[in-house]
Design an enzyme around this catalytic site. Structure first.
Site: not given
Ligand code: ADP
Ligand code: ZN
Length: 213
Positions: A13, A88, A125, A158, A169
């Site tokens: 994404k 999410r 990654r 990360r 996740r």
């Molecule tokens: P990825 O999609 O690779 O898991 P992101 O960078 O989108 O990673 O998000 C990293 C972390 O940030 C998530 O695992 C969560 O802990 C938090 N996070 C991001 N967006 C949200 C959301 N909309 N609601 C709750 N937690 C979020």
């Protein structure tokens, strides 16, 4: 207007949103990036969110809505926003709809990638600590090991790309995020794109899906 980009962690994404922003003039808004900025800056939000993120769990809906509103507030409503990482869960999808007068959701696009590929993408990654560019030890290695091609920054993993947090996740996506697909299906704005293969061909399909072609 909002375009929701959804998909499991590692689906691409962020990469695709960067391409779309650069080539089509959309504005990217990544809640993960916004949270990581808070963690790096040591803000109160960052202190509340850091450990939860590291485990791969979801940060609270209240905090996320605060971040979403804050970030959206910096973007003129005339622009099309690519929302990467929000919503999410169903509560977040409903919260986003409370903003529909100024920020209607025009499309919600799923980038679909099988779980086995997601695991290898995430475990290999490497991310630049300075500019955020992403590499992969096998698929897209940097010219010099451990060093960013773009800015010579140091590459690292990360903190949530460890096997335990990756599993959490992926499970969170299946159990908690997947239900939003039906939510958007019912609203008639859902689209799906296969996220495997050449990034340029994924880009073309995603771009048409967003434009409704
Ligand atoms: P990825 O999609 O690779 O898991 P992101 O960078 O989108 O990673 O998000 C990293 C972390 O940030 C998530 O695992 C969560 O802990 C938090 N996070 C991001 N967006 C949200 C959301 N909309 N609601 C709750 N937690 C979020
Ligand atoms: Zn860099």
């Amino acid at each position: 207007m909002i375009v929701v980009l959804t998909g499991a962690p590692g689906a691409g994404k962020g990469t695709q949103a960067d391409l779309l922003a650069a080539r089509e003039g959309y504005r990217k808004l990544s809640t993960g990036d916004a949270l990581r900025k808070h963690v790096k800056a040591g803000t109160e939000i960052g202190r509340l969110a850091g450990a939860v993120m590291e485990r791969g769990e979801l940060v609270s809906d209240d905090l996320l809505f605060r971040i979403l509103s804050e970030e959206l507030g910096t973007i003129p409503t005339s622009e099309t926003v690519l929302l990467d990482g929000y919503p999410r869960n169903l509560a977040q999808a409903e919260a986003l709809d409370t903003l529909k007068a100024s920020h209607p959701v025009r499309a919600a696009v799923l980038l679909d990638v099988p779980r086995s590929e997601l695991v290898s993408r995430l475990s290999g990654r490497r991310v630049c600590g300075s500019c955020g560019a992403s590499f992969h030890v096998k698929e897209q290695p940097p010219r010099v090991e451990g060093i960013c091609d773009k800015c010579s920054g140091k590459l690292g993993q990360r903190p949530d790309d460890n096997p335990g947090s990756v599993a959490v996740r992926l499970d969170v996506f299946e159990k908690t995020t997947r239900p939003i697909l039906d939510y958007y299906r019912n609203k008639g704005v859902f689209r799906e794109v296969v996220g495997t293969g050449d990034p340029e061909s994924v880009y073309r399909q995603l771009n048409s899906a967003i434009k409704g072609k």
